[in-house]
Design a protein around this motif. Sequence first.
Motif, PDB file in Angstrom:
ATOM      1  N   MET A  10      65.553  27.585  90.444  1.00 39.08           N
ATOM      2  CA  MET A  10      66.391  27.234  91.588  1.00 39.08           C
ATOM      3  C   MET A  10      66.751  28.486  92.369  1.00 39.08           C
ATOM      4  O   MET A  10      66.954  29.560  91.804  1.00 39.08           O
ATOM      5  N   GLN A  11      66.815  28.341  93.689  1.00 35.26           N
ATOM      6  CA  GLN A  11      67.140  29.471  94.549  1.00 35.26           C
ATOM      7  C   GLN A  11      67.971  28.964  95.726  1.00 35.26           C
ATOM      8  O   GLN A  11      67.736  27.875  96.245  1.00 35.26           O
ATOM      9  N   GLU A  12      68.951  29.772  96.131  1.00 32.98           N
ATOM     10  CA  GLU A  12      69.777  29.385  97.267  1.00 32.98           C
ATOM     11  C   GLU A  12      68.939  29.391  98.547  1.00 32.98           C
ATOM     12  O   GLU A  12      68.083  30.258  98.743  1.00 32.98           O
ATOM     13  N   MET A  13      69.185  28.425  99.404  1.00 33.77           N
ATOM     14  CA  MET A  13      68.495  28.390 100.690  1.00 33.77           C
ATOM     15  C   MET A  13      69.062  29.472 101.607  1.00 33.77           C
ATOM     16  O   MET A  13      70.269  29.758 101.559  1.00 33.77           O
ATOM     17  N   PRO A  14      68.242  30.108 102.446  1.00 31.62           N
ATOM     18  CA  PRO A  14      68.768  31.125 103.380  1.00 31.62           C
ATOM     19  C   PRO A  14      69.871  30.562 104.272  1.00 31.62           C
ATOM     20  O   PRO A  14      70.868  31.240 104.554  1.00 31.62           O
ATOM     21  N   LYS A  15      69.694  29.333 104.693  1.00 32.40           N
ATOM     22  CA  LYS A  15      70.707  28.648 105.487  1.00 32.40           C
ATOM     23  C   LYS A  15      71.054  27.339 104.801  1.00 32.40           C
ATOM     24  O   LYS A  15      70.213  26.438 104.720  1.00 32.40           O
ATOM     25  N   PRO A  16      72.267  27.198 104.264  1.00 32.41           N
ATOM     26  CA  PRO A  16      72.613  25.987 103.504  1.00 32.41           C
ATOM     27  C   PRO A  16      72.413  24.705 104.315  1.00 32.41           C
ATOM     28  O   PRO A  16      72.704  24.670 105.511  1.00 32.41           O
ATOM     29  N   ARG A  17      71.911  23.694 103.659  1.00 36.47           N
ATOM     30  CA  ARG A  17      71.724  22.403 104.314  1.00 36.47           C
ATOM     31  C   ARG A  17      73.076  21.720 104.501  1.00 36.47           C
ATOM     32  O   ARG A  17      73.944  21.786 103.637  1.00 36.47           O
ATOM     33  N   LYS A  18      73.270  21.068 105.610  1.00 35.62           N
ATOM     34  CA  LYS A  18      74.516  20.360 105.865  1.00 35.62           C
ATOM     35  C   LYS A  18      74.612  19.130 104.948  1.00 35.62           C
ATOM     36  O   LYS A  18      73.609  18.459 104.704  1.00 35.62           O
ATOM     37  N   THR A  19      75.813  18.883 104.451  1.00 39.76           N
ATOM     38  CA  THR A  19      76.038  17.754 103.550  1.00 39.76           C
ATOM     39  C   THR A  19      77.141  16.865 104.126  1.00 39.76           C
ATOM     40  O   THR A  19      78.155  17.372 104.621  1.00 39.76           O
ATOM     41  N   PHE A  20      76.923  15.560 104.042  1.00 41.12           N
ATOM     42  CA  PHE A  20      77.864  14.615 104.627  1.00 41.12           C
ATOM     43  C   PHE A  20      78.259  13.551 103.606  1.00 41.12           C
ATOM     44  O   PHE A  20      77.501  13.248 102.680  1.00 41.12           O
ATOM     45  N   LEU A  21      79.473  12.991 103.794  1.00 44.27           N
ATOM     46  CA  LEU A  21      79.833  11.788 103.059  1.00 44.27           C
ATOM     47  C   LEU A  21      78.987  10.643 103.585  1.00 44.27           C
ATOM     48  O   LEU A  21      78.781  10.525 104.804  1.00 44.27           O
ATOM     49  N   LEU A  22      78.460   9.820 102.713  1.00 45.74           N
ATOM     50  CA  LEU A  22      77.607   8.707 103.121  1.00 45.74           C
ATOM     51  C   LEU A  22      78.436   7.439 103.214  1.00 45.74           C
ATOM     52  O   LEU A  22      79.128   7.058 102.264  1.00 45.74           O
ATOM     53  N   GLN A  23      78.391   6.797 104.376  1.00 45.09           N
ATOM     54  CA  GLN A  23      79.142   5.567 104.581  1.00 45.09           C
ATOM     55  C   GLN A  23      78.618   4.476 103.656  1.00 45.09           C
ATOM     56  O   GLN A  23      77.440   4.135 103.702  1.00 45.09           O
ATOM     57  N   ARG A  24      79.510   3.982 102.782  1.00 40.78           N
ATOM     58  CA  ARG A  24      79.157   2.927 101.820  1.00 40.78           C
ATOM     59  C   ARG A  24      77.968   3.331 100.947  1.00 40.78           C
ATOM     60  O   ARG A  24      77.234   2.495 100.428  1.00 40.78           O
ATOM     61  N   GLY A  25      77.743   4.643 100.828  1.00 45.55           N
ATOM     62  CA  GLY A  25      76.659   5.132  99.985  1.00 45.55           C
ATOM     63  C   GLY A  25      75.288   5.072 100.609  1.00 45.55           C
ATOM     64  O   GLY A  25      74.292   5.387  99.947  1.00 45.55           O
ATOM     65  N   ASN A  26      75.187   4.690 101.864  1.00 45.58           N
ATOM     66  CA  ASN A  26      73.883   4.571 102.529  1.00 45.58           C
ATOM     67  C   ASN A  26      73.446   5.931 103.060  1.00 45.58           C
ATOM     68  O   ASN A  26      74.174   6.583 103.819  1.00 45.58           O
ATOM     69  N   TYR A  27      72.249   6.348 102.672  1.00 42.52           N
ATOM     70  CA  TYR A  27      71.778   7.681 103.045  1.00 42.52           C
ATOM     71  C   TYR A  27      71.546   7.819 104.544  1.00 42.52           C
ATOM     72  O   TYR A  27      71.546   8.927 105.093  1.00 42.52           O
ATOM     73  N   ASP A  28      71.337   6.705 105.262  1.00 39.20           N
ATOM     74  CA  ASP A  28      71.023   6.768 106.689  1.00 39.20           C
ATOM     75  C   ASP A  28      72.260   6.602 107.571  1.00 39.20           C
ATOM     76  O   ASP A  28      72.140   6.474 108.793  1.00 39.20           O
ATOM     77  N   THR A  29      73.468   6.607 106.946  1.00 39.81           N
ATOM     78  CA  THR A  29      74.700   6.507 107.742  1.00 39.81           C
ATOM     79  C   THR A  29      75.663   7.604 107.320  1.00 39.81           C
ATOM     80  O   THR A  29      76.670   7.350 106.648  1.00 39.81           O
ATOM     81  N   PRO A  30      75.377   8.871 107.713  1.00 36.04           N
ATOM     82  CA  PRO A  30      76.243   9.987 107.323  1.00 36.04           C
ATOM     83  C   PRO A  30      77.591   9.911 108.026  1.00 36.04           C
ATOM     84  O   PRO A  30      77.697   9.465 109.175  1.00 36.04           O
ATOM     85  N   GLY A  31      78.623  10.371 107.311  1.00 33.90           N
ATOM     86  CA  GLY A  31      79.970  10.396 107.873  1.00 33.90           C
ATOM     87  C   GLY A  31      80.456  11.806 108.060  1.00 33.90           C
ATOM     88  O   GLY A  31      79.754  12.656 108.611  1.00 33.90           O
ATOM     89  N   GLU A  32      81.642  12.108 107.526  1.00 40.74           N
ATOM     90  CA  GLU A  32      82.261  13.419 107.676  1.00 40.74           C
ATOM     91  C   GLU A  32      81.475  14.492 106.912  1.00 40.74           C
ATOM     92  O   GLU A  32      81.010  14.270 105.805  1.00 40.74           O
ATOM     93  N   GLN A  33      81.310  15.665 107.526  1.00 41.99           N
ATOM     94  CA  GLN A  33      80.629  16.766 106.862  1.00 41.99           C
ATOM     95  C   GLN A  33      81.545  17.381 105.807  1.00 41.99           C
ATOM     96  O   GLN A  33      82.757  17.503 106.007  1.00 41.99           O
ATOM     97  N   VAL A  34      80.979  17.753 104.645  1.00 40.14           N
ATOM     98  CA  VAL A  34      81.754  18.353 103.560  1.00 40.14           C
ATOM     99  C   VAL A  34      81.211  19.742 103.255  1.00 40.14           C
ATOM    100  O   VAL A  34      80.050  20.050 103.549  1.00 40.14           O
ATOM    101  N   PHE A  35      82.072  20.580 102.629  1.00 40.31           N
ATOM    102  CA  PHE A  35      81.716  21.972 102.378  1.00 40.31           C
ATOM    103  C   PHE A  35      82.018  22.325 100.922  1.00 40.31           C
ATOM    104  O   PHE A  35      82.848  21.673 100.281  1.00 40.31           O
ATOM    105  N   PRO A  36      81.353  23.348 100.375  1.00 36.26           N
ATOM    106  CA  PRO A  36      81.578  23.716  98.958  1.00 36.26           C
ATOM    107  C   PRO A  36      83.023  24.133  98.723  1.00 36.26           C
ATOM    108  O   PRO A  36      83.591  24.906  99.493  1.00 36.26           O
ATOM    109  N   ASN A  37      83.615  23.613  97.638  1.00 39.59           N
ATOM    110  CA  ASN A  37      84.974  23.993  97.277  1.00 39.59           C
ATOM    111  C   ASN A  37      85.253  23.519  95.862  1.00 39.59           C
ATOM    112  O   ASN A  37      84.426  22.824  95.254  1.00 39.59           O
TER     113      ASN A  37
END
Length: 359
Positions: A10-37
């Motif tokens: 495993m290796q860190e990406m040069p530019k982290p991929r954006k991650t979102f909350l998925l509406q009702r768990g559906n991968y094609d309906t992203p919601g609010e963006q979340v960050f590492p914490n």
Amino acid sequence: METVPELMVMQEMPKPRKTFLLQRGNYDTPGEQVFPNTPESILPFPKNLPKNRYGLALWLTNPKNPLTARVAVNRLWQNLLGVGLVKTSDDFGNQGEMPSHPELLDWLAVTFRESGWNIKKMNKMIVLSATYRQDSQTAKNTREKDPENRLLARGPAYRMSAEMIRDNALMASGLLNRKIGGKSVKPYQPDGLWEINSMTYVPDSGAAIYRRSLYVIVKRSVPNPTLATFDAPSRSYCMVRRQSTNTPLQALVTLNDPTFIEASRVLGAQMCQIADSRQGISQVYRKLTGRRIAKAELELLNTMQQAQVKKFRQQPAKQKGWLTIGQYRAVKSMDQALLAANTVVANTILNSDASLTKR
């Protein structure tokens, strides 16, 4: 390049991929963006640490982190005494159980951290403690009041795990291969199991057969039948607490699996080299159970051995299964009827509660 072994890294990406909350768990309906914490209620993430896997490792082992060391020592305690100081070792949250001995848990956690996270030292300290070395037998009324030994008034008593049972048989017989590391191994298993995935299973041979169960290859769709019968998980997800059962299938494994028959034969051969049959039985019993044999048990097994010798001398064909299963072969000059009889006795001890239960 096809012959070169590959290892996924495993290796860190040069530019982290954006991650979102998925509406009702559906991968094609992203919601609010979340960050590492990390949870601030445990320990706020230090601003000087990078928000990647390296930073997370430093956060986990931070001296101010109250959780990591406690979770670790609780699992070590559970492995050795059957039940953790926090029974819900898989849940240290507000849905879990409070520790039975909070001061002891705190002391163990601090000691573990200050030792440099030395697992071997912590295990040694626990097994040398007066708590661990207590007799597991106790009065009936005490057991009724505290069936799970949460008060630590007696020593541990619980059924060994799948890997322990197999490794104990190999260790007691002297067959265990102590090599550390390396690729997975393929021990004995019934023919045709992997055909469900259009694959073939070719068991290993030689010393690889006797490596620790840690190295047994695991195919998630077709787990190893010996270990799976004794409740070993598929390893498709993390399991902190295993269930423990006692079923007829488990007895069929220890009575018929080539690994256990082979281990019994080696122990039987060792018994043949001792002139006094009672002494031979006593030694094998102690190797498998870790305790000295009781007089009544010794007499029962000695009577059994004499009856088995008589049977095998009268019907030599019945020796075959006991003497030919697996790759290990005893010296041909050895009395085959006596060897087969001693193998039956060793296998009987191996199948007893004294061998399968840690006390």
